[in-house]
Write an enzyme that holds these catalytic residues in place. Structure first.
Site, mmCIF file in Angstrom:
data_model
loop_
_atom_site.group_PDB
_atom_site.id
_atom_site.type_symbol
_atom_site.label_atom_id
_atom_site.label_comp_id
_atom_site.label_asym_id
_atom_site.label_seq_id
_atom_site.Cartn_x
_atom_site.Cartn_y
_atom_site.Cartn_z
ATOM 1 N N GLU A 286 -11.510 0.835 -3.139
ATOM 2 C CA GLU A 286 -10.728 1.254 -1.966
ATOM 3 C C GLU A 286 -9.495 2.033 -2.392
ATOM 4 O O GLU A 286 -9.263 2.254 -3.580
ATOM 5 C CB GLU A 286 -10.342 0.023 -1.130
ATOM 6 C CG GLU A 286 -9.491 -0.984 -1.890
ATOM 7 C CD GLU A 286 -9.314 -2.314 -1.156
ATOM 8 O OE1 GLU A 286 -10.118 -2.626 -0.244
ATOM 9 O OE2 GLU A 286 -8.379 -3.047 -1.506
ATOM 10 N N ASP B 9 0.815 -1.219 0.000
ATOM 11 C CA ASP B 9 0.000 0.000 0.000
ATOM 12 C C ASP B 9 0.848 1.268 0.000
ATOM 13 O O ASP B 9 0.681 2.148 0.857
ATOM 14 C CB ASP B 9 -0.928 0.033 1.237
ATOM 15 C CG ASP B 9 -1.756 -1.241 1.369
ATOM 16 O OD1 ASP B 9 -2.282 -1.705 0.346
ATOM 17 O OD2 ASP B 9 -1.876 -1.770 2.496
#
Ligand SMILES: *[C@@H]1O[C@H](CO)[C@@H](O)[C@H](O)[C@H]1NC(C)=O
Ligand SMILES: *[C@@H]1O[C@H](CO)[C@@H](O)[C@H](O)[C@H]1NC(C)=O
Ligand SMILES: *[C@@H]1O[C@H](CO)[C@@H](O)[C@H](O)[C@H]1NC(C)=O
Ligand SMILES: *[C@@H]1O[C@H](CO)[C@@H](O)[C@H](O)[C@H]1NC(C)=O
Ligand SMILES: *[C@@H]1O[C@H](CO)[C@@H](O)[C@H](O)[C@H]1NC(C)=O
Ligand SMILES: *[C@@H]1O[C@H](CO)[C@@H](O)[C@H](O)[C@H]1NC(C)=O
Ligand SMILES: *[C@@H]1O[C@H](CO)[C@@H](O)[C@H](O)[C@H]1NC(C)=O
Ligand SMILES: *[C@@H]1O[C@H](CO)[C@@H](O)[C@H](O)[C@H]1NC(C)=O
Ligand SMILES: *[C@@H]1O[C@H](CO)[C@@H](O)[C@H](O)[C@H]1NC(C)=O
Ligand SMILES: *[C@@H]1O[C@H](CO)[C@@H](O)[C@H](O)[C@H]1NC(C)=O
Ligand SMILES: *[C@@H]1O[C@H](CO)[C@@H](O)[C@H](O)[C@H]1NC(C)=O
Length: 577
Positions: free
Chosen positions: A214, A39
């Protein structure tokens, strides 16, 4: 699998990026930040000409590592946004192997750095609002860990929160709303100093229909607000999509070219590409970072989990950004900034390894060493007076599995490790441990992904025996070799210290070995990489000490801590380093 065999049998290709200081290159090698660094969120800061990237850390502490680079290829650990237990005490109660710190976003605004993220209690019910603890950290000095603020909490039922400022300096948060039936991307005005949400959340976009929209980020460019998101889940179907609107609150127009970044449905060695962020270098060239998994489409062996990869991006005025696809091990992008390997700071470069760390008096825990959840400080001592030049471990009552494989349990786990960042590596320590007092006192080395996915080799004492024993245990969601406890070879029993080693036997197996210092190591067990290829994190290698449920008072002393990478499998071959 075939690719792996070929990779290992073929003569090493000359892929070593021979980075010569001062050179300009267009070629670079993924992953740029290898190992458990998922991420990624990155920025470029023109004042100090550094790129900075943050990544997710789940239950690892210190958490939220920040790396810096001036050339986009060599990345040095700056520090951790989460570096004091008092900043976020609840990390201690984050139950579950997929809990902890998810997806941070790093941004700089008006001289302050903001790190917005979520402490996720993933074992709580999906509709329990306390599942999501959204937080903001701030600092004005990234290079000074203690300058990071405590967590500022703000209410949002979701995750992957990311800040954005309009031209007036008004601050907003965009995040992934976690509604089970109607997941989507939501936005609200938020005071980032106080954590006050100043209006109702607005649903901006639900994505193109992929699972789990997301990881949103907003970028303002050429009169548009671009909303970049990930969809498809963080596995093989992962992809990046984008929409835009002249008005912040929408409606958003969907890019007909979506997905704009993905390796899904390809045979690439790099898979699960997504969760991207965008930034510009000093020349104005655009770059994208994302997470990727070196697994091939087989998706069986990927112990390092989700790593940080780089790609170049074309983003013309008024047009949609175009990412260079697919993500591969050897890429050509824009001319890289001049190779600079003399960044400030004293953290290690991510691939430099640990050469025989001795824990000298006056030193502290190396900055890239991590615990699982908040450490019990009394369990670790560097160079204690009775045994200088060692790391002393006091056994925790619970072992690495803990009570249930998910919670820290009372007292937590005595464990300290570092990330595996090379496909092929050797990790070893000298372990001085003589269990005498209690039954089941144990200390050794571990290949650790999560409490319920790890393997360990330890020295253990048995109450009904004066002989020290070896114990090997592995736990996973796939079949693992059966554990055993057996007396140490008689000839080894009086050695004061043992060398203990974890090594990649090849790309699909790890070996665990031991021997008295100075003797040839004997392999005790093999562990399939598939046993530690699972979930959201990546493997750590390290040391542990435990009483296996009982109180234990015998200290373990560790020295000669050594981690060296000797091979990086990318694609089309491998590189020996
Ligand atoms: C680092 O930050 C802390 C906390 O703000 C401060 O007390 C300290 O002086 C800073 N250290 C340096 C070297 O700037
Ligand atoms: C920028 O920061 C300075 C102090 O660091 C502050 O006085 C000013 O109000 C800030 N400006 C905005 C737009 O937030
Ligand atoms: C997102 O999906 C929900 C549920 O289907 C729907 O009510 C909402 O209008 C959608 N939002 C947008 C921005 O399209
Ligand atoms: C991959 O293929 C599947 C099955 O055809 C399809 O549903 C999916 O949308 C594809 N994903 C991408 C990112 O192309
Ligand atoms: C981009 O295009 C718009 C409209 O064509 C124009 O107003 C603007 O100045 C351009 N911006 C840049 C950076 O070229
Ligand atoms: C990436 O960089 C290469 C130059 O090395 C260039 O040819 C290519 O068009 C770029 N791709 C994108 C999408 O920017
Ligand atoms: C974590 O799990 C433990 C053991 O199952 C349980 O006692 C505890 O209440 C849980 N904590 C939270 C915060 O959910
Ligand atoms: C010690 O006791 C346990 C259980 O009481 C038994 O399983 C084990 O075989 C014994 N070990 C030795 C070395 O006698
Ligand atoms: C280990 O040391 C003890 C005590 O000195 C001695 O009795 C024993 O014979 C030694 N064992 C071996 C295998 O050398
Ligand atoms: C990798 O090593 C393991 C353990 O020695 C062995 O069983 C396996 O066959 C090896 N795989 C390859 C591809 O050599
Ligand atoms: C870990 O410790 C528990 C007691 O806390 C024990 O029941 C369990 O067998 C141990 N697990 C392993 C793999 O040794």
């Amino acid at each position: 699998m075939l690719r792996m065999l070929i990779a290992l049998l073929a003569p090493p290709l000359a892929l070593v990026p021979s980075l010569v200081a001062g050179q300009f290159l267009t070629q670079f090698f993924n992953p740029v930040i290898p190992g458990f660094h998922p991420d990624p969120s990155c920025i470029y800061v023109s004042e100090d000409e550094n790129f900075y990237c943050a990544s997710s850390s789940f239950s690892a502490f210190p958490g939220i590592p920040i790396h810096a680079s001036q050339d986009l290829t060599s990345w040095r650990l700056v520090g951790h946004a989460l570096n004091r237990p008092s900043q976020l005490p609840d990390l201690a109660i984050a139950n579950g192997s997929t809990s902890g710190i998810w997806a941070p976003t790093l941004r700089r605004h008006n001289g302050t750095y903001y790190l917005v993220t979520t402490l996720v209690h993933d074992k709580r019910a999906p509709d329990d609002p306390t599942r999501w603890d959204n937080i903001i950290f701030q600092t004005v000095d990234l290079w000074n860990s203690s300058a990071w603020s405590d967590a500022i909490h703000f209410p949002f039922e979701g995750y992957d929160t990311s800040p954005w400022w309009d031209g007036d300096g008004t601050s907003y948060i965009v995040g992934s709303h976690a509604h089970r039936v109607e997941p989507g991307i939501h936005l609200a005005k938020v005071d980032l100093d106080k954590g006050v949400v100043q209006e109702d959340w607005t649903n901006l976009w639900n994505g193109t229909g992929g699972l789990a929209p997301e990881g949103p980020h907003i970028y303002a460019k050429d009169g548009y607000h671009y909303l970049l998101i990930a969809e498809g889940g963080t596995g093989l179907g992962h992809m990046q999509t984008i929409a835009r609107s002249k008005k912040l609150y929408g409606p958003y127009e969907v890019n007909p070219a979506n997905p704009i970044l993905t390796n899904a449905n390809t045979t690439e060695y790099f898979q699960t590409v997504g969760h991207a962020d965008l930034f510009q270098d000093a020349k104005g060239n655009w770059w994208g970072v994302a997470l990727a998994t070196r697994s091939g489409p087989e998706y069986v062996n990927y112990p390092m989990g989700r790593e940080t990869v780089l790609t170049n991006v074309t983003w013309d005025n008024g047009s949609w950004p175009i990412f260079q696809n697919p993500i591969q091990g050897t890429m050509r992008g824009w001319q890289l900034p001049k190779i600079v390997q003399n960044l400030p700071g004293d953290g290690p470069f991510v691939t430099e390894g640990d050469v025989n760390i001795q824990f000298p008096p006056g030193s502290s825990m190396p900055p890239h060493f991590v615990h699982w959840r908040l450490p019990n400080e009394a369990s670790y001592a560097i160079s204690p007076p009775e045994r200088p030049n060692t790391l002393r471990l006091k056994p925790s009552v619970l072992n690495l599995t803990g009570l249930d494989g998910n919670s820290g349990g009372p007292g937590g786990q005595t464990f300290v490790g570092r990330r595996q960042v090379d496909t092929l590596f050797t990790y070893s320590v000298t372990m001085d441990f003589h269990p005498t007092a209690a039954d089941e006192e144990e200390a050794g080395v571990t290949l650790f992904l999560t409490q319920n996915h790890h393997a360990r080799l330890g020295i253990v004492g048995r109450q009904n025996s004066t002989e020290p024993h070896f114990r090997f245990e592995a736990i996973s969601s796939v079949p693992v070799p059966e554990g055993f406890t057996m007396p140490m070879p008689t000839a080894w029993q009086n050695s004061t210290t043992l060398r203990m080693q974890i090594q990649t036997a090849n790309t699909t197996h790890f070996s665990f070995a031991a021997a008295p210092v100075g003797r040839d190591l004997v392999v005790v067990a093999y562990v399939p990489a598939a046993a530690v290829s699972w979930g959201f994190t990546g493997t750590l290698v390290g040391v542990y000490a435990t009483g296996n449920g009982g109180d234990a008072s015998t200290m373990a002393y560790v020295r000669d801590w050594d981690y060296r990478g000797w091979g990086q499998v990318r694609d089309g071959g491998y590189e020996v380093v």
